[in-house]
Design a protein around this motif. Structure first.
Motif, PDB file in Angstrom:
ATOM      1  N   TYR A  54     -16.462   1.240   0.368  1.00  0.00           N
ATOM      2  CA  TYR A  54     -16.194   0.358   1.513  1.00  0.00           C
ATOM      3  C   TYR A  54     -17.047  -0.914   1.482  1.00  0.00           C
ATOM      4  O   TYR A  54     -16.501  -2.030   1.464  1.00  0.00           O
ATOM      5  N   PRO A  55     -18.378  -0.834   1.470  1.00  0.00           N
ATOM      6  CA  PRO A  55     -19.150  -2.088   1.481  1.00  0.00           C
ATOM      7  C   PRO A  55     -19.007  -2.889   0.193  1.00  0.00           C
ATOM      8  O   PRO A  55     -18.979  -4.124   0.234  1.00  0.00           O
ATOM      9  N   LEU A  56     -18.897  -2.217  -0.961  1.00  0.00           N
ATOM     10  CA  LEU A  56     -18.859  -2.953  -2.223  1.00  0.00           C
ATOM     11  C   LEU A  56     -17.553  -3.719  -2.397  1.00  0.00           C
ATOM     12  O   LEU A  56     -17.557  -4.852  -2.896  1.00  0.00           O
ATOM     13  N   LYS A 109      -7.609  10.440  -0.990  1.00  0.00           N
ATOM     14  CA  LYS A 109      -8.625   9.432  -0.688  1.00  0.00           C
ATOM     15  C   LYS A 109      -8.542   8.249  -1.648  1.00  0.00           C
ATOM     16  O   LYS A 109      -8.782   7.102  -1.249  1.00  0.00           O
ATOM     17  N   LEU A 110      -8.207   8.506  -2.909  1.00  0.00           N
ATOM     18  CA  LEU A 110      -8.040   7.404  -3.862  1.00  0.00           C
ATOM     19  C   LEU A 110      -6.844   6.535  -3.483  1.00  0.00           C
ATOM     20  O   LEU A 110      -6.906   5.303  -3.594  1.00  0.00           O
ATOM     21  N   ILE A 111      -5.774   7.152  -3.028  1.00  0.00           N
ATOM     22  CA  ILE A 111      -4.625   6.384  -2.538  1.00  0.00           C
ATOM     23  C   ILE A 111      -5.040   5.539  -1.343  1.00  0.00           C
ATOM     24  O   ILE A 111      -4.694   4.356  -1.235  1.00  0.00           O
ATOM     25  N   ALA A 112      -5.801   6.150  -0.430  1.00  0.00           N
ATOM     26  CA  ALA A 112      -6.254   5.419   0.760  1.00  0.00           C
ATOM     27  C   ALA A 112      -7.195   4.286   0.384  1.00  0.00           C
ATOM     28  O   ALA A 112      -7.135   3.193   0.978  1.00  0.00           O
ATOM     29  N   ALA A 113      -8.083   4.512  -0.583  1.00  0.00           N
ATOM     30  CA  ALA A 113      -9.000   3.460  -1.025  1.00  0.00           C
ATOM     31  C   ALA A 113      -8.223   2.294  -1.631  1.00  0.00           C
ATOM     32  O   ALA A 113      -8.544   1.118  -1.383  1.00  0.00           O
ATOM     33  N   ALA A 114      -7.200   2.598  -2.432  1.00  0.00           N
ATOM     34  CA  ALA A 114      -6.368   1.532  -3.008  1.00  0.00           C
ATOM     35  C   ALA A 114      -5.646   0.766  -1.918  1.00  0.00           C
ATOM     36  O   ALA A 114      -5.549  -0.473  -1.959  1.00  0.00           O
ATOM     37  N   ALA A 115      -5.139   1.487  -0.910  1.00  0.00           N
ATOM     38  CA  ALA A 115      -4.451   0.829   0.209  1.00  0.00           C
ATOM     39  C   ALA A 115      -5.415  -0.063   0.988  1.00  0.00           C
ATOM     40  O   ALA A 115      -5.053  -1.161   1.429  1.00  0.00           O
ATOM     41  N   MET A 116      -6.650   0.396   1.172  1.00  0.00           N
ATOM     42  CA  MET A 116      -7.657  -0.410   1.865  1.00  0.00           C
ATOM     43  C   MET A 116      -7.966  -1.690   1.094  1.00  0.00           C
ATOM     44  O   MET A 116      -8.063  -2.776   1.679  1.00  0.00           O
ATOM     45  N   LEU A 117      -8.125  -1.553  -0.208  1.00  0.00           N
ATOM     46  CA  LEU A 117      -8.388  -2.728  -1.042  1.00  0.00           C
ATOM     47  C   LEU A 117      -7.241  -3.735  -0.933  1.00  0.00           C
ATOM     48  O   LEU A 117      -7.471  -4.943  -0.756  1.00  0.00           O
TER      49      LEU A 117
END
Length: 240
Positions: free
Chosen positions: A225-227, A19-27
């Motif tokens: 996501y929102p932040l 999930k941290l990898i995915a969050a970084a990719a989203m950013l």
């Protein structure tokens, strides 16, 4: 179904790490979309985010201790983002949290039917699918109806333990990911040419070791996501 409370470290990547990898990719993806639209590599990296989070919607719907709270948190935060986007842009836009909320509704219906196998639960599955389809047809919803179905396909392909035991262990454990992969392939072919890069996320999910990880990062992922969108939007306004 509950996870073991005492998890020993295993080879591969746990849920938190993925999930941290995915969050970084989203950013990275949203920085590319809003601030650096000419840098295509950022959008390609961003294709990893949605499938990873989507797969864990399937897992979350099965392992959550409070099904109502799980859906309420996801939908509530999604609606806040819908309202914020409407105030900012004047359009009703179904962000990815709305996509996941629709997925959870269908997942709960499918799981109920798998337990009971009766007409009432089958009708609930059909009603949830129809409702999700109509919402995706009437409004812009991230990744559309196929995006809603991705975690559902993983659930459909997940066999009961007694049937799974008849298969080779690797195959039985990977059936949900196989169903998910078929849905991801169809979804990637339906959308723009950059979307097929999302199939690379299957390599990450193949490395998943089935463990959550020692830290409880649930609230971090909800608010990320929102932040992060708010921060990128603020930088964009400062630069414009």
């Amino acid at each position: 179904m509950e996870r073991s409370k005492t998890e020993r470290p295993m080879a591969g990547l746990n849920q938190n790490q993925l999930k941290l990898i995915a969050a970084a990719a989203m950013l990275i993806d949203h920085i590319g979309a809003e601030l650096l639209p000419g840098v295509l590599a950022l959008r390609i990296i961003g294709r990893l985010a949605f499938p990873v989070f989507s797969y864990f919607i399937y897992e979350g719907s099965r392992y959550t201790h409070d099904r109502r709270a799980y859906l309420t948190r996801m939908l509530g935060l999604g609606l806040v983002c819908v309202a914020a986007y409407y105030i900012y842009d004047g359009e009703l836009y179904g962000n990815v949290l709305i996509t996941f909320s629709l997925s959870i509704c269908v997942l709960y219906a499918v799981q109920g039917w798998k337990r009971q196998r009766d007409g009432r639960h089958l009708a609930m599955v059909a009603l949830c699918l129809l409702g999700a389809y109509l919402l995706c047809a009437l409004f812009t919803v991230d990744y559309g109806f196929l995006g809603v179905l991705l975690p559902v396909l993983a659930e459909v392909c997940d066999l009961p333990p007694e049937r799974r035991a008849r298969l080779p262990r690797f195959l039985g454990e990977r059936l949900p990911l196989m169903g998910f992969g078929v849905g991801l392939l169809l979804s990637s072919l339906q959308t723009g040419w950059v979307q097929p890069y999302s199939l690379l996320s299957l390599l990450l999910l193949l490395a998943y070791n089935g463990q959550r990880g020692s830290r409880r990062l649930k609230h971090f992922f909800y608010w990320f996501y929102p932040l992060h969108l708010l921060a990128i939007g603020g930088v964009s306004m400062l630069l414009s």
